[in-house]
Enzyme design. Structure first.
Site, short mmCIF file in Angstrom:
data_model
loop_
_atom_site.label_atom_id
_atom_site.label_comp_id
_atom_site.label_asym_id
_atom_site.label_seq_id
_atom_site.Cartn_x
_atom_site.Cartn_y
_atom_site.Cartn_z
N CYS A 188 -5.14 -1.03 -6.46
CA CYS A 188 -4.97 -2.37 -7.05
C CYS A 188 -3.52 -2.86 -6.92
CB CYS A 188 -5.46 -2.39 -8.50
SG CYS A 188 -5.70 -4.07 -9.11
N GLU B 33 -10.93 4.68 -9.71
CA GLU B 33 -10.77 5.65 -10.80
C GLU B 33 -11.72 5.34 -11.96
OE1 GLU B 33 -8.87 3.12 -10.37
OE2 GLU B 33 -8.22 2.32 -12.31
N HIS C 46 -10.86 -0.65 -8.28
CA HIS C 46 -10.45 0.45 -9.17
C HIS C 46 -11.42 1.63 -9.08
CE1 HIS C 46 -6.97 -1.05 -11.47
NE2 HIS C 46 -7.49 -2.25 -11.27
#
Ligand code: MN
Length: 243
Positions: A117, A222, A220
């Protein structure tokens, strides 16, 4: 004795305490999803706090085996030669300076980087690229990139992946991702290639030319890695390259 796991430095964010005994107090923090994803991928995460001290940055770069550039607020447009436009959001210039110096030091030492990001944007700027300060300024932009679902692991839009790229090896031609950004890469830095885009042409992934150990994505992963093996593989790749 088991072989030592690689150390993955996670670049920290700066927070400002609001409701507590210490209002206004600054914090060094990372969201837990980043460190959990590194752990799940077989690495040992350590948090690298923002600093302007060049010697500390150099030592961070030397002591980690790989770097995870985390997400966060907007980047100061002065860093890429632009004046601030109306829709630019909050900035922390000292974090920009820290991460630009850090990613350069890590790449100089030929260690792997995975940039997420804000991280993909920082890596792009560090090597001379530019950003759209807000997607409203991107002529090609038509889609919603600040997703409506508040559940961070939910898929929001489709990302189309360049054939022959490293990301293509993970995802194939397309993948559905989350999306939490209002800025994006405008001009990609020399030495990097665009390997993923959304349907409206916004850049969603870059890789260093000839080096698949340096990768960035605009979404994202994660926040999806606990449920999605393809997203976890991005982190496993970082850990493997760091070994
Ligand atoms: Mn997006």
């Amino acid at each position: 004795m088991a072989e030592k796991k690689p150390i993955i430095g996670v670049s920290a964010d700066i927070g400002v305490e609001e409701a507590s005994n210490f209002p206004g107090h600054r914090q060094t923090f990372v969201y837990e999803d980043y460190v959990k994803a590194v752990e799940a991928a077989g690495g040992v995460p350590i948090v690298l706090p923002v600093t302007r001290d060049e010697e500390i940055i150099k030592q961070h770069a030397e002591e980690i085996d790989g770097l995870l550039l985390s997400g966060g607020v907007d980047i100061n447009p002065l860093e890429y030669g632009e004046e601030p436009l109306e829709n630019q959001g909050a900035i922390f210039p000292e974090r920009d300076e820290f991460e630009i110096a850090l990613v350069k030091a890590v790449i100089e030492l030929e260690k792997p980087v995975f940039a997420i990001c804000r991280g993909i944007q920082i890596m792009n700027i560090a090597y001379g690229g530019t950003l759209y300060q807000d997607l409203e300024y991107a002529p090609e932009h038509t889609l919603k990139h600040q997703q409506g679902s508040g559940r961070p692991g939910d898929e929001s839009h489709t990302v189309f992946v360049e054939k022959g790229s490293w990301l293509h090896g993970i995802f194939g031609e397309e993948v559905r991702t989350n999306s939490f950004h209002h800025q994006a890469i405008k001009d990609v830095a020399a030495g990097f290639k665009v390997t993923a885009k959304s349907k409206d042409g916004i850049i969603e992934g870059i890789e260093k030319e000839g080096d698949c150990s340096i990768v960035g994505v605009q979404w994202h992963p994660e926040r999806m890695a606990d449920e999605r093996d393809d997203m976890l593989r991005l982190f496993k790749h970082l850990v493997k390259e760091a070994s």
